[in-house]
Every structure is written in structure tokens, then in C-alpha cells.
Design an enzyme around this catalytic site. Structure first.
Site, PDB file in Angstrom:
ATOM      1  N   ASP A 119      17.225  69.754  73.009  1.00 18.66           N
ATOM      2  CA  ASP A 119      16.155  70.363  72.214  1.00 18.66           C
ATOM      3  C   ASP A 119      15.181  69.250  71.837  1.00 18.66           C
ATOM      4  O   ASP A 119      14.278  68.928  72.605  1.00 18.66           O
ATOM      5  CB  ASP A 119      16.822  71.051  71.015  1.00 18.66           C
ATOM      6  N   LYS A 169      14.599  72.263  76.639  1.00 18.65           N
ATOM      7  CA  LYS A 169      13.371  72.833  76.075  1.00 18.65           C
ATOM      8  C   LYS A 169      12.307  71.738  76.131  1.00 18.65           C
ATOM      9  O   LYS A 169      12.196  70.940  75.205  1.00 18.65           O
ATOM     10  CB  LYS A 169      13.602  73.242  74.619  1.00 18.65           C
ATOM     11  N   PHE A 177      14.897  79.866  70.181  1.00 23.30           N
ATOM     12  CA  PHE A 177      16.321  79.721  69.896  1.00 23.30           C
ATOM     13  C   PHE A 177      17.150  80.660  70.766  1.00 23.30           C
ATOM     14  O   PHE A 177      16.861  81.839  70.874  1.00 23.30           O
ATOM     15  CB  PHE A 177      16.584  80.005  68.411  1.00 23.30           C
ATOM     16  N   VAL A 178      18.171  80.096  71.389  1.00 19.72           N
ATOM     17  CA  VAL A 178      19.022  80.902  72.278  1.00 19.72           C
ATOM     18  C   VAL A 178      20.492  80.821  71.859  1.00 19.72           C
ATOM     19  O   VAL A 178      20.909  79.866  71.209  1.00 19.72           O
ATOM     20  CB  VAL A 178      18.884  80.453  73.756  1.00 19.72           C
ATOM     21  N   ASP A 234      25.672  78.688  70.046  1.00 23.33           N
ATOM     22  CA  ASP A 234      25.983  79.529  68.885  1.00 23.33           C
ATOM     23  C   ASP A 234      24.839  79.644  67.894  1.00 23.33           C
ATOM     24  O   ASP A 234      23.928  78.814  67.860  1.00 23.33           O
ATOM     25  CB  ASP A 234      27.180  78.950  68.146  1.00 23.33           C
ATOM     26  N   ARG A 279      29.095  82.175  70.903  1.00 22.57           N
ATOM     27  CA  ARG A 279      29.535  81.248  71.960  1.00 22.57           C
ATOM     28  C   ARG A 279      30.246  81.962  73.102  1.00 22.57           C
ATOM     29  O   ARG A 279      30.264  81.502  74.235  1.00 22.57           O
ATOM     30  CB  ARG A 279      30.507  80.205  71.398  1.00 22.57           C
TER      31      ARG A 279
HETATM   32  P1  IMP Z   1      18.682  68.096  69.672  1.00 17.42           P
HETATM   33  O1  IMP Z   1      19.283  66.881  69.008  1.00 17.42           O
HETATM   34  O2  IMP Z   1      17.511  68.607  68.894  1.00 17.42           O
HETATM   35  O3  IMP Z   1      18.314  67.842  71.121  1.00 17.42           O
HETATM   36  O4  IMP Z   1      19.712  69.257  69.574  1.00 17.42           O
HETATM   37  C1  IMP Z   1      20.765  69.337  70.422  1.00 17.42           C
HETATM   38  C2  IMP Z   1      21.838  70.236  69.887  1.00 17.42           C
HETATM   39  O5  IMP Z   1      21.320  71.262  69.038  1.00 17.42           O
HETATM   40  C3  IMP Z   1      22.507  70.953  71.033  1.00 17.42           C
HETATM   41  O6  IMP Z   1      23.608  70.241  71.521  1.00 17.42           O
HETATM   42  C4  IMP Z   1      22.883  72.284  70.426  1.00 17.42           C
HETATM   43  O7  IMP Z   1      24.165  72.194  69.850  1.00 17.42           O
HETATM   44  C5  IMP Z   1      21.872  72.512  69.349  1.00 17.42           C
HETATM   45  N1  IMP Z   1      20.781  73.439  69.777  1.00 17.42           N
HETATM   46  C6  IMP Z   1      19.524  73.104  70.128  1.00 17.42           C
HETATM   47  N2  IMP Z   1      18.798  74.181  70.463  1.00 17.42           N
HETATM   48  C7  IMP Z   1      19.635  75.242  70.342  1.00 17.42           C
HETATM   49  C8  IMP Z   1      19.479  76.662  70.575  1.00 17.42           C
HETATM   50  O8  IMP Z   1      18.423  77.188  70.976  1.00 17.42           O
HETATM   51  N3  IMP Z   1      20.583  77.419  70.333  1.00 17.42           N
HETATM   52  C9  IMP Z   1      21.769  76.903  69.914  1.00 17.42           C
HETATM   53  N4  IMP Z   1      21.961  75.595  69.691  1.00 17.42           N
HETATM   54  C10 IMP Z   1      20.897  74.769  69.899  1.00 17.42           C
END
Ligand code: IMP
Ligand code: MG
Length: 178
Positions: free
Chosen positions: A106, A134, A155-156, A162, A168
């Protein structure tokens, strides 16, 4: 349109399992080619990547080992900035070619911190294999070698991902209905 309700939120199906599976098979083929005779170590980031890893590994046909780590940094539908530490990595990383298996990138902060923590053990190489990316949410420069699917900044849930612990178990991927 097939929708589901998780707590206060409604989600509609956006990526059916068959499409997910095809994208994973293609990425696995690349990994099989790139890592032939190198005995890579797959490090699966729990909990989110459990379903992805199970399907991915069925397509991997080279010698490899698999390990699981845990870090939790996400609450509700917004990524939190502070990443917690890496738990459970007892496999020796030194000199190994490591492939981190993630559910979704993300902002990229989680994966960046994970890579940093693993670099301390001096692996030969670290690459990332993510089910979802993303691109519009990325906040840190990252080069991710293996991406199954790119999705919009929404958001997915499902297929391991989850919302507050729910969703999940869903076989397909669902997107939040606004
Ligand atoms: P980041 O540090 O922002 O890249 O977030 C990564 C973590 O956030 C992932 O490993 C997921 O556990 C969670 N995450 C990010 N986007 C989503 C989403 O759309 N749905 C569910 N979990 C998400
Ligand atoms: Mg995760």
C-alpha cells in the site's frame, strides 16, 4: 453484483479467484526461471499472505525453503505509520537469496521496514513478491520485482486480506463500496 457485509462496511466482488490464480501462475513461472538452482528462501509475511503463499508455492517447482514471519501494523482501513518488529524468523538468511511474500503493498512502509530488518542478516539478495500493489498509494521508493496484480487505491478484503480481522477466508477479492 455480489456484495458482502463486514461489520459496518459493504464490499463488492472485484477480482474473482480464477483471475487471482492465473496472475499467480504467471508470476510463479517467472520465479521458477529466475531462481533455478539457487535454492531461494521464501519468507511469507503473516497473516495476510497465508492464502496467497499457499497457492503461489503450488506453482513453484524449483528447490526452495519457506519460512513465516509476522508483523502487524494495520488497523481498520488506514495504514498506520509505525511498523512493529519482525517475529519468528529463525531461518538463517545469511548468503541466501530471499523472496519476501506479501499480500499487498500500500504505502510501501511495511515492506521497506521488513527489508531493512532482514538486511541486518546479510542475505545475498532480497526481492519482493506481492499479490497486490496499489501504485497510487506508494509513499516510498521501492522496486518490487514480482507483482501479481495492480489495483486502484481502494480498500480490499478477501483472499487473506482482512477488515478488522474479518474477510480473510473469502476466496475472491472484494472492494469497499463507497
Ligand atoms: P503499507 O505499509 O501501507 O504498504 O501496508 C501494508 C499492509 O497493510 C499490508 O501488508 C496489509 O496487511 C495492510 N493493507 C494495506 N492495504 C490494505 C487493504 O486494502 N486491505 C487490507 N489490508 C491492507
Ligand atoms: Mg500484511
Amino acid at each position: 453484483m455480489e456484495t458482502i457485509q463486514l461489520k459496518d462496511l459493504t464490499f463488492s466482488i472485484s477480482i474473482p479467484y480464477e483471475e487471482i490464480r492465473k496472475s499467480i501462475a504467471q508470476v510463479a513461472e517467472k520465479i521458477n526461471r529466475d531462481y533455478k538452482n539457487t535454492n531461494p528462501l521464501f519468507v511469507v509475511v503473516l497473516n495476510g499472505a497465508f492464502m496467497f503463499a499457499a497457492d503461489l508455492m503450488k506453482f513453484i517447482n524449483i528447490d526452495c525453503t519457506i519460512s513465516f514471519v509476522k508483523l502487524s501494523s494495520y488497523e481498520g482501513t488506514k495504514s498506520t505509520q509505525n511498523v512493529k518488529q519482525l517475529l519468528g524468523l529463525n531461518e538463517e538468511l545469511t548468503g541466501r537469496k530471499v523472496i519476501i511474500v506479501e499480500d499487498i503493498v500500500d504505502t510501501g512502509i511495511t515492506i521497506r521496514e521488513t527489508i531493512k530488518a532482514m538486511e541486518l542478516s546479510k542475505p545475498a539478495d532480497i526481492q519482493v513478491c506481492t499479490l497486490l500493489l496499489k501504485p497510487d498509494a506508494l509513499k516510498v521508493p521501492l522496486s518490487i520485482k514480482y507483482i501479481c496484480m495492480e489495483i486502484p487505491n481502494e480498500f480490499v478484503v478477501g483472499y487473506g486480506l482482512d477488515y478488522d480481522g474479518l474477510g480473510r477466508n473469502l476466496k475472491d477479492i472484494y472492494t469497499l463500496v463507497k
